[in-house]
Design an enzyme around this catalytic site. Sequence first.
Site, PDB file in Angstrom:
ATOM      1  N   ASP A  95       0.799  -1.237   0.000  1.00  0.00           N
ATOM      2  CA  ASP A  95       0.000   0.000   0.000  1.00  0.00           C
ATOM      3  C   ASP A  95       0.831   1.288   0.000  1.00  0.00           C
ATOM      4  OD1 ASP A  95       1.020  -0.383   2.503  1.00  0.00           O
ATOM      5  OD2 ASP A  95      -0.861  -0.201   3.587  1.00  0.00           O
ATOM      6  N   HIS A  96       2.100   1.180   0.420  1.00  0.00           N
ATOM      7  CA  HIS A  96       2.889   2.417   0.572  1.00  0.00           C
ATOM      8  C   HIS A  96       3.634   2.819  -0.698  1.00  0.00           C
ATOM      9  CE1 HIS A  96       2.105   1.925   4.797  1.00  0.00           C
ATOM     10  NE2 HIS A  96       2.827   2.975   5.119  1.00  0.00           N
ATOM     11  N   ASP A 160       3.817  -1.104  11.564  1.00  0.00           N
ATOM     12  CA  ASP A 160       3.385   0.216  11.142  1.00  0.00           C
ATOM     13  C   ASP A 160       2.733   0.842  12.357  1.00  0.00           C
ATOM     14  OD1 ASP A 160       2.538   1.791   8.346  1.00  0.00           O
ATOM     15  OD2 ASP A 160       1.284   2.217  10.086  1.00  0.00           O
ATOM     16  N   ARG A 448      -0.965  12.524  10.001  1.00  0.00           N
ATOM     17  CA  ARG A 448       0.303  13.237  10.231  1.00  0.00           C
ATOM     18  C   ARG A 448       0.439  14.398   9.272  1.00  0.00           C
ATOM     19  NH1 ARG A 448       3.733   7.811  11.194  1.00  0.00           N
ATOM     20  NH2 ARG A 448       2.908   7.553  13.294  1.00  0.00           N
ATOM     21  N   SER A 643       6.722   7.163  12.980  1.00  0.00           N
ATOM     22  CA  SER A 643       6.608   5.861  12.346  1.00  0.00           C
ATOM     23  C   SER A 643       7.300   4.745  13.114  1.00  0.00           C
ATOM     24  CB  SER A 643       7.228   5.976  10.963  1.00  0.00           C
ATOM     25  OG  SER A 643       7.612   4.724  10.491  1.00  0.00           O
ATOM     26  N   ARG A 645       9.123   2.660  11.417  1.00  0.00           N
ATOM     27  CA  ARG A 645      10.178   2.204  10.501  1.00  0.00           C
ATOM     28  C   ARG A 645      11.504   1.996  11.233  1.00  0.00           C
ATOM     29  NH1 ARG A 645       9.731   8.093   7.743  1.00  0.00           N
ATOM     30  NH2 ARG A 645       7.568   7.409   7.796  1.00  0.00           N
TER      31      ARG A 645
HETATM   32  C1  MIC Z   1       3.680   6.383   8.297  1.00  0.00           C
HETATM   33  O1  MIC Z   1       2.500   6.662   8.364  1.00  0.00           O
HETATM   34  O2  MIC Z   1       4.579   7.161   8.638  1.00  0.00           O
HETATM   35  C2  MIC Z   1       4.053   5.020   7.801  1.00  0.00           C
HETATM   36  C3  MIC Z   1       4.720   5.178   6.516  1.00  0.00           C
HETATM   37  O3  MIC Z   1       2.894   4.238   7.612  1.00  0.00           O
HETATM   38  C4  MIC Z   1       4.937   4.390   8.862  1.00  0.00           C
HETATM   39  C5  MIC Z   1       5.558   3.143   8.485  1.00  0.00           C
HETATM   40  C6  MIC Z   1       6.700   3.319   7.576  1.00  0.00           C
HETATM   41  O4  MIC Z   1       7.533   4.164   7.788  1.00  0.00           O
HETATM   42  O5  MIC Z   1       6.792   2.527   6.638  1.00  0.00           O
HETATM   43  C7  MIC Z   1       4.309   4.176  10.214  1.00  0.00           C
HETATM   44  O6  MIC Z   1       3.433   4.905  10.573  1.00  0.00           O
HETATM   45  O7  MIC Z   1       4.765   3.313  10.970  1.00  0.00           O
HETATM   46 FE1  SF4 Z   2      -0.366   4.611   5.042  1.00  0.00          FE
HETATM   47 FE2  SF4 Z   2       0.858   5.378   7.314  1.00  0.00          FE
HETATM   48 FE3  SF4 Z   2      -0.629   7.085   5.880  1.00  0.00          FE
HETATM   49 FE4  SF4 Z   2      -1.775   5.136   7.175  1.00  0.00          FE
HETATM   50  S1  SF4 Z   2      -0.642   6.828   8.083  1.00  0.00           S
HETATM   51  S2  SF4 Z   2      -2.244   5.776   5.101  1.00  0.00           S
HETATM   52  S3  SF4 Z   2      -0.324   3.483   6.957  1.00  0.00           S
HETATM   53  S4  SF4 Z   2       1.245   6.118   5.255  1.00  0.00           S
END
Ligand code: MIC
Ligand code: SF4
Length: 754
Positions: A95-96, A160, A448, A643, A645
């Site tokens: 999805d990313h 995540d 975010r 995140s 990550r």
């Molecule tokens: C995000 O919303 O920042 C992400 C991308 O979903 C991350 C995960 C990632 O960095 O791949 C998260 O929220 O954990």
């Molecule tokens: Fe995707 Fe993270 Fe955004 Fe949710 S907050 S839609 S998991 S990038």
Amino acid sequence: MAFDIEMIKKVYAGMTSRVDAARKIVGKPLTLTEKILYSHLWDGVAKQAYGRGVDYVDFAPDRVACQDATAQMALLQFMHAGKKTVAVPTTVHCDHLILAKNGAESDLAVANKQSKEVFDFLSSVSDKYGIGFWKPGSGIIHQIVLENYAFPGGLMIGTDSHTVNAGGLGMLAIGVGGADAVDVMSGMSWELKFPKLIGVKLTGKLSGWTAPKDVILKVADILTVKGGTGAIVEYFGEGATSMSCTGKGTICNMGAEIGATTSTFGYDDSMRRYLTATGRQDVVDAADEVASYLTGDPEVYADPAKYFDQVIEINLSELEPHINGPFTPDRGTPVSQMKAEAAANGWPIKVEWGLIGSCTNSSYEDMARAASIVNQAVEHGISPKAEFGINPGSEQIRYTIERDGIIATFEKMGTKVFTNACGPCIGQWDRAGADKEEKNTIVHSFNRNFSKRADGNPNTHAFVTSPEMVAALAISGRLDFNPLTDTLLNDNGEEVKLTAPYGDELPSKGFDVEDAGFQAPAEDGSGVQILVSETSDRLQLLAPFEAWDGKNITGAKLLIKAFGKCTTDHISMAGPWLRYRGHLDNISNNMLIGAVNAFNQKTNSVKNQLSGAYDAVPAVARAYKAAGVPSIVVGDHNYGEGSSREHAAMEPRFLGVKAVLVKSFARIHETNLKKQGLLGLTFANEADYDKIQEDDTINFTDLVDFAPGKPLSIEFVHADGSKDVILANHTYNASQIGWFVAGSALNLIAAEAS
Ligand code: MIC
Ligand code: SF4
């Protein structure tokens, strides 16, 4: 794709006896959070009332979910664990990695081509190890989990931070780094500091323009981005039971933005309706048999102050729609105050884009309520003043809203329908003109809004609000438009007042989908080959990090003293860098490039103490590494916020950083550092942050005595020869010290497997 009803029944069978036993031992009524935690203890019995916020406890999660950007590293690590299949049900979701540009059809085709190697890798690893694989375009991980796998009373982890979304269905669902997921997939326990408990009592009822999103926007405003650290938030009260299940998901989802470990709600009718609508009547039947175990005890909710560490009360009948931002999700402004706030702060009033989607707000109800506003604009002949884009949460939602005419409504306003994926929420947005870095405002329903997150432009002021408010603000084209009191002019110059949004909680004709996008793993995956090309710039097999040499770290250089907010987006940026999430060497070139250097207030410009010249952070780190000089990173409060990550921990580890010393950490990031064999330390005295100078050389003096509960002494030798000795606290327990000694947690698992 079928969820495992037998597994769920087993959880419920264990739950009754374990919760009863726990209640006796603890000797008091229990919150829902405690019930779920006690019934998922690794050793099966509630031995004690764990010290909240202090004790590390081993748990046995029921499920694991990974998304494509984090799954690459998680699965690369899992491949080293020496296991035949995953030990608990696991899914991977693509999805990313899908860039939003022209609309779903062409964007998905481009992604399938550009990221083919990565998707093929994830698909074959899933096939081999018994992991369910959700293809690109199937939807956003957390919506799919809610639609298919989440169940009341369960405990799951996911790679995540928004895994917490499943709290909307009464789970405890917790975001972790890949290394934690590898433990659980390998059949080991999963460790968490026993959380503190925050109770949020919701009185009254949502109505008019106020939506579930406003509850969490308000909570974020109250608690701030670190107020939930180390805590699980449990919502209850008439306001909780009266809202939809996906609305509860929105609230839990954005609980990640207050740093909470997770959030949850007790089992109720909204969950029954949602489970039934998503084809899971048998979960309802099983849950109904143990319903009283799937919510807090009545005594707890009657007198919450006695049972929670902190209680917040919000009256939904009085709650105003909120618009949070810019640059941080906890800066809340009620809609009625936006005119004054925006003017006072010089925020650009003109709204350029309205975006609806992300795992937070992409449910059927969200789309329906926003569409009801769009529909009014269309009917009254109002042309939208901003551009508009939506990302449905899943193919099931997209198919159903298309069938029900909701997509057609959006399209009447020229809306771009992007792929069922994260898209602009994670910087996967090819926004025309973003490179000009003009000051501008966008509004979105995501969670975010850190600087540069959506479009890479540091001057984009992103505001977070509910989908219906996004619709209203985008149509009006003004950040300070208040749909409760203001009117709009239609194309004939007539004044029009929008009426409050309305949307069905669940589709009246039921959900529908032709191809949800699921691929079941091979029955026997032992013959499946996983190929990683040595010349790939997207994927790279991992080499183990070296073990600790048993000596004090000495002669280390300060790599960067980060100033102010340093989220995981600052440490390991997403957007264009997502393509290197499976290649540690390549992605390390983004290490800390977004962090502000406290000495010159610039990003990505730090002093190389060997040459005296200023250079990019990764370049300086590589220079130290090449010269065999260890380095350390210093940071401010809530370092690593955001995140899950683990790249934000693996990159420094890979580039020779030995320790990260900060005023305070965000939970997941602190664990990620420990897992990768780094020292994650906090200043015993916060003011010591000011003592650290740009040319410092750093010596640990008692690392050889590294032990639980014992602070470490670090000597900072300044350029003029003077020095400061600083005490650093840590939260390593004995087994976590073992990770440091071995070089990483994975080194230990691999050693045990061989
Ligand atoms: C995000 O919303 O920042 C992400 C991308 O979903 C991350 C995960 C990632 O960095 O791949 C998260 O929220 O954990
Ligand atoms: Fe995707 Fe993270 Fe955004 Fe949710 S907050 S839609 S998991 S990038």
